[in-house]
Motif scaffolding. Structure first.
Motif, short mmCIF file in Angstrom:
data_model
loop_
_atom_site.label_atom_id
_atom_site.label_comp_id
_atom_site.label_asym_id
_atom_site.label_seq_id
_atom_site.Cartn_x
_atom_site.Cartn_y
_atom_site.Cartn_z
N ALA A 1 0.83 -1.21 0.00
CA ALA A 1 0.00 0.00 0.00
C ALA A 1 0.86 1.25 0.00
CB ALA A 1 -0.92 0.00 1.22
N GLU A 2 2.06 1.14 0.54
CA GLU A 2 3.00 2.25 0.58
C GLU A 2 4.35 1.77 0.06
OE1 GLU A 2 3.19 3.76 4.54
OE2 GLU A 2 1.09 4.38 4.58
N PRO A 3 4.85 2.27 -1.07
CA PRO A 3 4.26 3.35 -1.86
C PRO A 3 3.19 2.89 -2.83
CG PRO A 3 6.33 2.68 -2.83
CD PRO A 3 6.18 1.86 -1.57
N GLY A 4 3.07 1.57 -3.04
CA GLY A 4 2.09 1.07 -3.98
C GLY A 4 2.63 1.07 -5.41
N PRO A 5 1.84 0.57 -6.35
CA PRO A 5 2.23 0.62 -7.76
C PRO A 5 2.49 2.05 -8.22
CG PRO A 5 0.34 -0.83 -7.45
CD PRO A 5 0.55 -0.11 -6.15
N ALA A 6 3.20 2.20 -9.31
CA ALA A 6 3.54 3.54 -9.80
C ALA A 6 2.30 4.38 -10.04
CB ALA A 6 4.37 3.42 -11.07
N GLY B 1 5.82 5.27 -5.71
CA GLY B 1 6.28 4.01 -6.29
C GLY B 1 6.92 4.25 -7.65
N LEU B 2 8.11 3.70 -7.86
CA LEU B 2 8.85 3.93 -9.10
C LEU B 2 8.86 2.72 -10.02
CD1 LEU B 2 11.95 5.81 -7.62
CD2 LEU B 2 9.90 6.80 -8.66
N HIS B 3 8.56 1.54 -9.47
CA HIS B 3 8.66 0.32 -10.27
C HIS B 3 7.28 -0.16 -10.70
CE1 HIS B 3 12.87 0.19 -9.29
NE2 HIS B 3 12.59 0.24 -8.00
N PRO B 4 7.19 -0.76 -11.88
CA PRO B 4 5.88 -1.19 -12.37
C PRO B 4 5.38 -2.42 -11.62
CG PRO B 4 7.59 -1.93 -13.87
CD PRO B 4 8.27 -1.05 -12.85
N ALA C 1 0.28 -2.66 -15.13
CA ALA C 1 0.09 -3.35 -16.41
C ALA C 1 -1.39 -3.37 -16.80
CB ALA C 1 0.64 -4.77 -16.32
N ASN C 2 -2.26 -3.64 -15.84
CA ASN C 2 -3.70 -3.68 -16.15
C ASN C 2 -4.24 -2.30 -16.53
OD1 ASN C 2 -4.84 -6.43 -15.89
ND2 ASN C 2 -3.95 -6.33 -13.84
N VAL C 3 -3.71 -1.26 -15.89
CA VAL C 3 -4.13 0.10 -16.25
C VAL C 3 -3.72 0.42 -17.69
CG1 VAL C 3 -3.75 2.55 -15.77
CG2 VAL C 3 -4.17 0.97 -13.89
N LEU D 1 -5.95 6.88 -10.30
CA LEU D 1 -4.72 6.26 -10.80
C LEU D 1 -4.11 7.11 -11.91
CD1 LEU D 1 -5.80 2.50 -10.96
CD2 LEU D 1 -4.78 3.77 -9.06
N ASP D 2 -2.79 7.11 -11.96
CA ASP D 2 -2.04 7.92 -12.91
C ASP D 2 -1.56 7.03 -14.06
OD1 ASP D 2 -0.18 9.46 -14.30
OD2 ASP D 2 0.62 10.40 -12.48
N LEU D 3 -2.25 7.12 -15.20
CA LEU D 3 -1.91 6.29 -16.36
C LEU D 3 -0.50 6.59 -16.86
CD1 LEU D 3 -2.59 4.33 -18.66
CD2 LEU D 3 -3.73 6.23 -19.83
N ASP D 4 -0.13 7.85 -16.90
CA ASP D 4 1.20 8.21 -17.40
C ASP D 4 2.31 7.64 -16.51
OD1 ASP D 4 0.14 9.58 -19.55
OD2 ASP D 4 0.11 11.51 -18.51
#
Length: 692
Positions: free
Chosen positions: A360-365, A371-374, A379-381, A398-401
């Motif tokens: 949850a912290e930092p969580g997906p990018a 979060g810096l790593h995918p 991937a699903n986004v 969520l931030d797509l970019d």
């Protein structure tokens, strides 16, 4: 207001799920876990769901709680500073283990790191024999000397595991008395109470695990209890055990090792309920959350169970590579393949996913929390199966970019792929990891995986279920209502229960019915006493089991005993039952071979019932999508506009075909082109494989 609400909370590594049931109505909430103080997310979730229901803490009759905190503490080595006191000569039991290698031909295998380092393992002179007779009296002066050293080492918790203490615990109990006098604040775990069974390595490992997590869990449960009381909660608190039963908070604080798999156990109960309603006698429970994925076989609406499982495996699919914990548990395979599992390239430029998780912290990018790593969610986004504007019911933007950037840096650039294809590579790899886990788990249980149908739940499983089903040859996938919070829903269907297992050796050809009956009666009384605080007057039933084997074998199978005192003539009935069950497993038995009983089990539970098989769904007009979304399909290399349906707008009987997406607040379901789908009478999304 009448106190009639039931609330269940499941703390996962990434999300905390909250479910409220009230007179047939069910409300749900999903929010990010607060790892440093998990009770904060719990209380916030309960406040929100009570606000949704227009009720207060004082209206809650039952609060059921499951958590992976104990599991994570072991995996991440965040438990207490723990010591071990053993019999002279047995200091290195945790290192010697069972003298086997989980991979015979790998010269560089990593053995699981013991929870107690060798410097904090102490021994004292004492010895019981296999019959419980004292061969060497306990050296109490040596115990006091160890106590002084524990104080100097600032030990918070200690496990005591003496040889053959499962037969006679007198020396362990006396050692505890001495430690209590010398170090009043020290928490003490006895192997003879946590795991009174033969096999010293597993017994010692279980006692150490209990001691290791006890201060953490005790502190957490104390804070939780106080916080609920401060909110004017006066109902009953239950904890979910790894065996799928509920227990009172006092018992949970005494035996926190029983909570190690509590969250996943709720998921298996949930899947069993869904299987019963759908009439699926063979079901494969597939629970994918934010951190891990769990696979469990369900036969005749009952999850498979076991008496031993491993925590923190060094090798994902290899038995013996983890720390053994011998407690009653719903048997499943668990791998690091959740929405937060991190994707990267290995030294050979292969895409790997997990077991490390962004949590949850930092969580997906895409969470935008550093979060810096995918991760799999990124991937699903990027693929389009998750709508970044409607994640978790729109409560988490969520931030797509950011997701695209992380995939480009860590995966696409190294392979010369487009970002879309890199996202599909991550999706495909995590799906293959789960398919492999399902195959291995089925083989280990002697099952054929494609003879089962898949029940998918958790926040991530509905997105991957169709692809996993394609890989393992499953013909039907069921995604039940409230799939995103399935484990918490399962908690509310669990019985109040406790199982005791004790070792007492006995041969059938010298069967001592009186001794066996005396032991079972003692166990029944103890289990009943442990269940009573939670049962609160509810009717209970008892299940008795003997663990038997042919003399000379290394492992046992269980045989159900009658719920009454045993008599001499039961020896022949037990032989017949054992040979029948043995033949069911191995297709033959060994005529006239001597049989022995190694351990006995008594489980006391409140009564529960499975739901009735549902009727047929009505005929309704074809489903109407609420929109369309661009989804990238890596197999064709094309982006396709697929219809999007809102689950709350799909009545029973609705039909549609893949590719399609069904969106809801807690998760989304992706139906691939290989499946058609309909909504059954209980509201489940049922995907059926197209012919050919």
């Amino acid at each position: 207001m009448v106190k009639d609400l039931r609330i269940a909370v499941d703390i996962g590594g990434t999300f905390t799920d909250v479910v409220l049931e009230e007179s047939g109505r069910r409300l749900t909430r999903k929010l990010l876990t607060t790892p440093q103080r998990p009770e904060e997310a719990v209380l916030e979730g309960v406040r929100l769901i009570l606000r949704d229901a227009g009720r207060s803490f004082g209206d809650v009759e039952v609060f059921v709680h499951g958590t992976t905190l104990a599991t994570n503490a072991v995996i991440e080595r965040r438990g207490a500073r723990t010591a071990l006191i053993a019999t002279n000569g047995f200091r290195d039991v945790l290192d010697i283990a069972n003298e086997s290698r989980y991979d015979q031909y790998d010269l560089t295998i990593e053995k699981p790191r013991p929870l107690v380092p060798r410097a904090l393992r102490f021994t004292v002179p004492e010895r019981m024999d296999v019959h419980g007779k004292v061969r060497l009296a306990l050296d109490e002066a040596a115990v006091r000397a160890v106590a002084a050293e524990l104080g100097r080492q600032r030990i918070e918790s200690v496990a005591i595991a003496f040889i053959h203490a499962y037969v006679n615990p007198a020396h362990e109990r006396r050692t505890r008395e001495i430690l209590a006098a010398e170090l009043p604040h020290l928490r003490v775990t006895l192997s003879s109470e946590v795991c009174p069974e033969v096999r010293e390595y597993e017994r010692t490992s279980t006692a150490v695990a209990n001691a290791y997590v006890q201060p953490l869990m005790d502190s957490y449960l104390e804070r939780m209890q106080a916080a609920l009381a401060a909110e004017k909660f006066t109902g009953t608190i239950y904890l979910v055990t790894s065996g799928g039963g509920l227990t009172a908070i006092e018992t949970a604080r005494r035996f926190p090792v029983r909570l190690i798999e509590s969250g996943p156990a709720g998921g298996a109960i949930f899947a069993a309920q869904v299987a019963a309603r759908a009439g699926e006698r063979r079901a494969l429970s597939y629970d994918m959350g934010g951190t891990t994925a769990k696979i469990c076989l369900i036969d005749d609406f009952t999850p498979h169970t076991a008496r031993l499982f491993e925590v923190d495996r060094a090798a994902r699919f290899l038995k013996g590579s983890g720390l053994p914990v011998r407690i009653p548990v719903i048997e499943m395979v668990e791998i690091g393949a959740g929405g937060g599992s991190i994707a990267r390239l290995d030294a050979l430029k292969r895409v790997t996913v997990g077991p490390e998780s962004a949590g949850a912290e930092p969580g997906p990018a895409c969470y935008g929390r550093g979060g810096l790593h995918p991760a799999v969610t990124d991937a699903n986004v990027v693929l389009g199966t998750i709508d970044p504007k409607d994640f978790a019911g729109g409560t988490i933007a969520l931030d797509l970019d950011a997701a695209k950037g992380a995939l480009e840096r860590d995966v696409a650039a190294g392979l010369g792929l487009s970002t879309d294809m890199a996202a599909y590579a991550v999706y495909e790899m995590v799906s293959e990891n789960m398919a492999s886990a399902a195959r291995v788990h089925a083989v280990e249980r002697g099952a054929v995986v494609n003879q089962y149908n898949l029940i998918a739940f958790g926040g991530g499983a509905p997105l991957h279920a169709a692809r996993v089903a394609e890989k393992i040859g499953v013909q039907r996938v069921i995604v039940p209502p409230n799939a995103g919070v399935g484990s918490a829903v399962g908690f509310l269907a669990a019985p109040v229960s406790f199982e005791l297992v004790r070792s007492r050796y006995m041969r059938l050809d010298t069967f001592d019915a009186a001794s066996a009956s005396e032991l079972l009666a003692e166990m029944s009384a103890e289990a009943t006493a442990l269940v009573a605080p939670g049962a609160r007057g509810m009717k209970t039933f008892e299940r008795r089991v003997a663990f038997m084997r042919y003399i000379g074998q290394g492992h046992e199978i269980l045989v159900v005993l009658p719920p009454r005192p045993l008599v001499a003539s039961d020896a022949e009935a037990l032989r017949a039952a054992y040979e029948r069950d043995y033949a069911a497993l191995f297709e033959r038995h060994i005529p006239n071979a001597a049989i022995e009983i190694l351990s006995w089990s008594v489980q006391v539970s409140t009564e529960t019932s499975l739901p009735a098989v549902q009727g047929a769904a009505p005929t309704v007009p074809a489903a109407v999508p609420v929109g369309r979304r661009a989804v990238f399909d890596g197999r064709s290399g094309r982006t396709t506009d697929v219809p999007v349906y809102r689950r709350d707008r799909l009545p029973s009987g609705s039909t549609f075909s893949g590719p399609a997406i069904v969106a809801e607040d807690e998760t989304s379901t992706y139906i691939s082109a290989s499946f058609t789908a309909h909504i059954d009478a209980s509201g489940c999304i049922v995907m059926n494989r197209r012919a050919g």
